[in-house]
Design a protein around this motif. Sequence first.
Motif, mmCIF file in Angstrom:
data_model
loop_
_atom_site.group_PDB
_atom_site.id
_atom_site.type_symbol
_atom_site.label_atom_id
_atom_site.label_comp_id
_atom_site.label_asym_id
_atom_site.label_seq_id
_atom_site.Cartn_x
_atom_site.Cartn_y
_atom_site.Cartn_z
ATOM 1 N N ARG A 174 24.616 53.781 53.354
ATOM 2 C CA ARG A 174 23.642 53.017 53.541
ATOM 3 C C ARG A 174 23.483 51.539 52.867
ATOM 4 N NH1 ARG A 174 25.272 55.284 56.935
ATOM 5 N NH2 ARG A 174 25.115 57.176 58.232
ATOM 6 N N HIS A 175 23.327 52.021 51.536
ATOM 7 C CA HIS A 175 23.415 50.788 50.963
ATOM 8 C C HIS A 175 24.353 50.118 51.251
ATOM 9 C CE1 HIS A 175 20.091 52.797 49.420
ATOM 10 N NE2 HIS A 175 20.672 53.252 48.524
ATOM 11 N N ALA A 176 25.482 50.112 51.428
ATOM 12 C CA ALA A 176 26.909 49.927 51.139
ATOM 13 C C ALA A 176 26.419 48.483 53.175
ATOM 14 C CB ALA A 176 28.242 50.206 51.193
ATOM 15 N N LEU A 177 26.015 49.372 53.725
ATOM 16 C CA LEU A 177 26.595 48.826 55.651
ATOM 17 C C LEU A 177 25.087 47.612 54.938
ATOM 18 C CD1 LEU A 177 26.258 52.015 57.800
ATOM 19 C CD2 LEU A 177 27.813 49.866 56.966
ATOM 20 N N TYR A 178 24.302 47.825 54.908
ATOM 21 C CA TYR A 178 22.582 46.690 54.728
ATOM 22 C C TYR A 178 23.344 45.646 53.981
ATOM 23 C CZ TYR A 178 18.995 44.826 53.023
ATOM 24 O OH TYR A 178 17.781 43.305 52.701
ATOM 25 N N ALA A 179 23.906 45.932 52.974
ATOM 26 C CA ALA A 179 24.651 44.855 51.697
ATOM 27 C C ALA A 179 25.888 44.137 52.739
ATOM 28 C CB ALA A 179 25.117 45.233 50.889
ATOM 29 N N GLY A 180 26.540 44.684 53.437
ATOM 30 C CA GLY A 180 28.092 43.557 54.086
ATOM 31 C C GLY A 180 26.720 43.290 55.339
ATOM 32 N N LYS A 181 26.232 43.538 56.021
ATOM 33 C CA LYS A 181 25.445 43.194 57.340
ATOM 34 C C LYS A 181 24.754 41.908 56.192
ATOM 35 C CE LYS A 181 26.193 43.988 61.472
ATOM 36 N NZ LYS A 181 26.475 43.777 61.899
ATOM 37 N N ALA A 182 23.721 41.823 55.555
ATOM 38 C CA ALA A 182 23.126 40.977 54.887
ATOM 39 C C ALA A 182 24.095 39.838 54.572
ATOM 40 C CB ALA A 182 22.071 41.711 53.430
ATOM 41 N N LEU A 183 24.429 40.014 53.937
ATOM 42 C CA LEU A 183 26.352 39.349 53.702
ATOM 43 C C LEU A 183 26.306 38.695 54.239
ATOM 44 C CD1 LEU A 183 27.151 38.314 50.956
ATOM 45 C CD2 LEU A 183 29.481 39.701 51.910
ATOM 46 N N ALA A 184 26.927 38.652 55.502
ATOM 47 C CA ALA A 184 27.535 38.240 57.230
ATOM 48 C C ALA A 184 25.509 37.523 57.458
ATOM 49 C CB ALA A 184 27.978 39.040 58.074
ATOM 50 N N GLY A 185 24.878 38.443 57.525
ATOM 51 C CA GLY A 185 23.822 37.193 57.594
ATOM 52 C C GLY A 185 23.412 36.011 56.366
ATOM 53 N N PHE A 186 23.637 35.947 55.546
ATOM 54 C CA PHE A 186 23.923 35.284 54.166
ATOM 55 C C PHE A 186 24.963 34.131 54.493
ATOM 56 C CE2 PHE A 186 24.852 33.951 50.080
ATOM 57 C CZ PHE A 186 23.729 32.871 49.790
ATOM 58 N N ALA A 187 25.858 33.919 54.393
ATOM 59 C CA ALA A 187 26.788 33.217 54.754
ATOM 60 C C ALA A 187 26.005 32.070 56.211
ATOM 61 C CB ALA A 187 28.418 33.909 55.533
ATOM 62 N N VAL A 206 25.819 28.476 56.848
ATOM 63 C CA VAL A 206 26.751 27.198 57.285
ATOM 64 C C VAL A 206 25.553 26.703 58.284
ATOM 65 C CG1 VAL A 206 28.092 27.807 59.483
ATOM 66 C CG2 VAL A 206 28.139 28.876 57.802
ATOM 67 N N LEU A 207 24.055 27.474 58.330
ATOM 68 C CA LEU A 207 23.194 26.850 59.103
ATOM 69 C C LEU A 207 22.551 25.631 58.520
ATOM 70 C CD1 LEU A 207 22.025 27.491 62.334
ATOM 71 C CD2 LEU A 207 20.611 28.925 61.180
ATOM 72 N N GLY A 208 22.400 26.161 57.321
ATOM 73 C CA GLY A 208 21.521 24.865 56.834
ATOM 74 C C GLY A 208 22.367 23.873 56.422
ATOM 75 N N LEU A 239 19.270 30.199 47.871
ATOM 76 C CA LEU A 239 17.710 31.298 48.022
ATOM 77 C C LEU A 239 17.396 31.604 48.150
ATOM 78 C CD1 LEU A 239 16.848 30.530 44.060
ATOM 79 C CD2 LEU A 239 17.963 32.012 44.564
ATOM 80 N N GLY A 240 17.171 30.442 49.478
ATOM 81 C CA GLY A 240 16.246 30.628 50.382
ATOM 82 C C GLY A 240 16.475 31.629 51.682
ATOM 83 N N ALA A 241 18.282 30.841 52.233
ATOM 84 C CA ALA A 241 18.946 32.174 52.720
ATOM 85 C C ALA A 241 19.329 33.784 52.856
ATOM 86 C CB ALA A 241 20.331 31.319 52.724
ATOM 87 N N ALA A 242 19.226 33.497 51.294
ATOM 88 C CA ALA A 242 19.715 34.809 50.650
ATOM 89 C C ALA A 242 18.393 35.753 51.300
ATOM 90 C CB ALA A 242 19.151 35.123 49.844
#
Lengths: 226, 247
Positions: free
Chosen positions: A94-107, A111-113, A141-144
Motif C-alpha cells: 500500500r505504501h507503493a500505491l500511496y507513493a504513486g498516487k501522491a507523486l501524480a498529485g505532486f506533478a 503544473v498548476l503552480g 515543498l508546498g506541492a509535496a
Amino acid sequence: MTRDVAVALALARKDALAELRGRVATGTTLFFGAIVLLLFGFALGPDARRLQEAAPGLLWLAIVFAGLLAVGRLHEAETEDGALEQLALYPVSRHALYAGKALAGFAAMLVLGGVLLPIVALLYRVDVLAAVLPLAATLVLGAAGFAAVVTCYAALTVRMRSRELLLPLLVLPVVAPLLLAAVKATVASLAGDPLGELGAWLALLAAFAALMLIAGAVTYRFALDD
Amino acid sequence: MTEVLTRVLGWAGLLAVAAATAYALFGVPADLNQGDAQRIMYVHVPAAWLAYLSFGVTALGGIGWLWKRDLRFDWLALAGAEIGVMFTFFTLWAGAMWGRPVWGVFYQWEDPRILSTTILLALYIGYLLLRRLTDDPVRRANRAAVVGIVAALDIPITHFSVEWWRGLHQGPTIGSPERVLDPAAPGQFVLTLLAMLAAFTIAWAYLVVRRYQLAAVQARVDEAARRGSLAAARAAAEGGVPRVVTE
C-alpha cells in the motif's frame, strides 16, 4: 523496495498519461485557478499596489482551491469501471500505491503552480523572474505537502456520496499551516528575503511535507481498503 | 457496579466544579488591572486544556482501533472528538468574552493561540461531519481513525506556524492571557486555577464515560436495526443500564 518504486512510478505514469490524454480534467482545473485569480482582482478592486501586496496570498489560495479539485480528481477517476477495487486488489504494498498516487498529485500541483505563477505575475504585475529559485523551492515543498494530505483524504472520501463537499472541509483546516508558510515564503522570496526568514518557512514546509507523507503512507491502506 | 462508579464520578465532578466556581467567583479577589473580567480565565484555561486532552483521546482511540480492531476504541475516539469540539468552542467563546473588555475586540488576529484554536475547531468539526456521513461502523471507524491521527499531527505544526507567523516580526503587543500564570502571579490565583483544572477534569472524565456508554448503546441499536428486527432494536435501546458491550 525496488519493486515498490517501480509500482509507484508505473502508477504515477498511468495517471500522467490519463491526464495528458484528456481523460481527467487538468484543463478545467487550470482554468478554474485562473478564474479565481481574476475574481480576486475584482474583489480587491483596481488598486495595483494593493493587488501586488495581496498577490502571494491570492496565488496560494488559488493553488489550494484548484489543487483540491486536481488531486481529488486523481482518485475520482479511479472510481470509474471499478478501477479502484482493482487497484486495492493488486498484491503490491500500500505504501507503493500511496507513493504513486501522491507523486501524480505532486506533478499535478507543480503544473498548476507553474501555470498560475505567471498568471499572477501578469495580472497583478509582480516581478517573479527576479526570485525564480526561492519561488520554485516554495512551490515544490508546498506541492509535496499538499499532495501528501489530499491523496490520503481523497482515498478516504472517494467512495462517499458527498465527497465534493467533504474533501475541502477535511483538507482545508489541515493545510492551514502549509498555506501560511507558503505565503510567507513567497512574500519573503519576492522581497529578496530582507529579514532572512525564508529558510525558516521553507523548513516548516519541508517538515509539514515529511510528516504528512509519513502519516499518509501509514494510514493509506486503511483509507483505501475500507 | 460500573453504573454506581459512573454516578459517583458525575456527582464528584458536579460538586467539584460548583465549589471551585464559587471560590473563583466570590473567594479569590479580582485582578487589579482587569477587574472581574479576569475571572473568565478560571474557565477559559481549563476548557482549553480539556480540548487538547480530548483530541489526544481521539488520536489514541484511532490508533487503538487500527491496531486492535476493537470498536470500543472507536467509541472512545468519538467521545473525545465530540467533547473536545464542545470544549474548543467554549474556549473560543470564553476567550471572546474576556477579550472584549480587556483588549476591546472579540477576536484578536495578533494572538497566535486564538488562531490555532480556531483551526482546531475546524479540524474536528470536519472529523464529526465525516463520521456523520458514514453508516457502516467499520468503515466509519477506519475513516475516522485516519482523520483523527492526521488532525492530531497537524496540531503542533499549526501551533508553531502561527506562533512564528506573529513571532518573526514582533513580540506580542498586548499582554497574553497566560502572563497571569507566570510566577509573579499571586499564589491565590494560581491555586484557584489549579482547583478549576482539577474540577473540570473530573467532570470531563464523567462526560467521556457517558458519551462512550451512549456510543455503545447506539452501536447495539444500529446492529439490531441492521438485522432487520425493530423489536430487537427497541429492546436494545431500552436494555436498561447502558453497559459496556463486550460482543
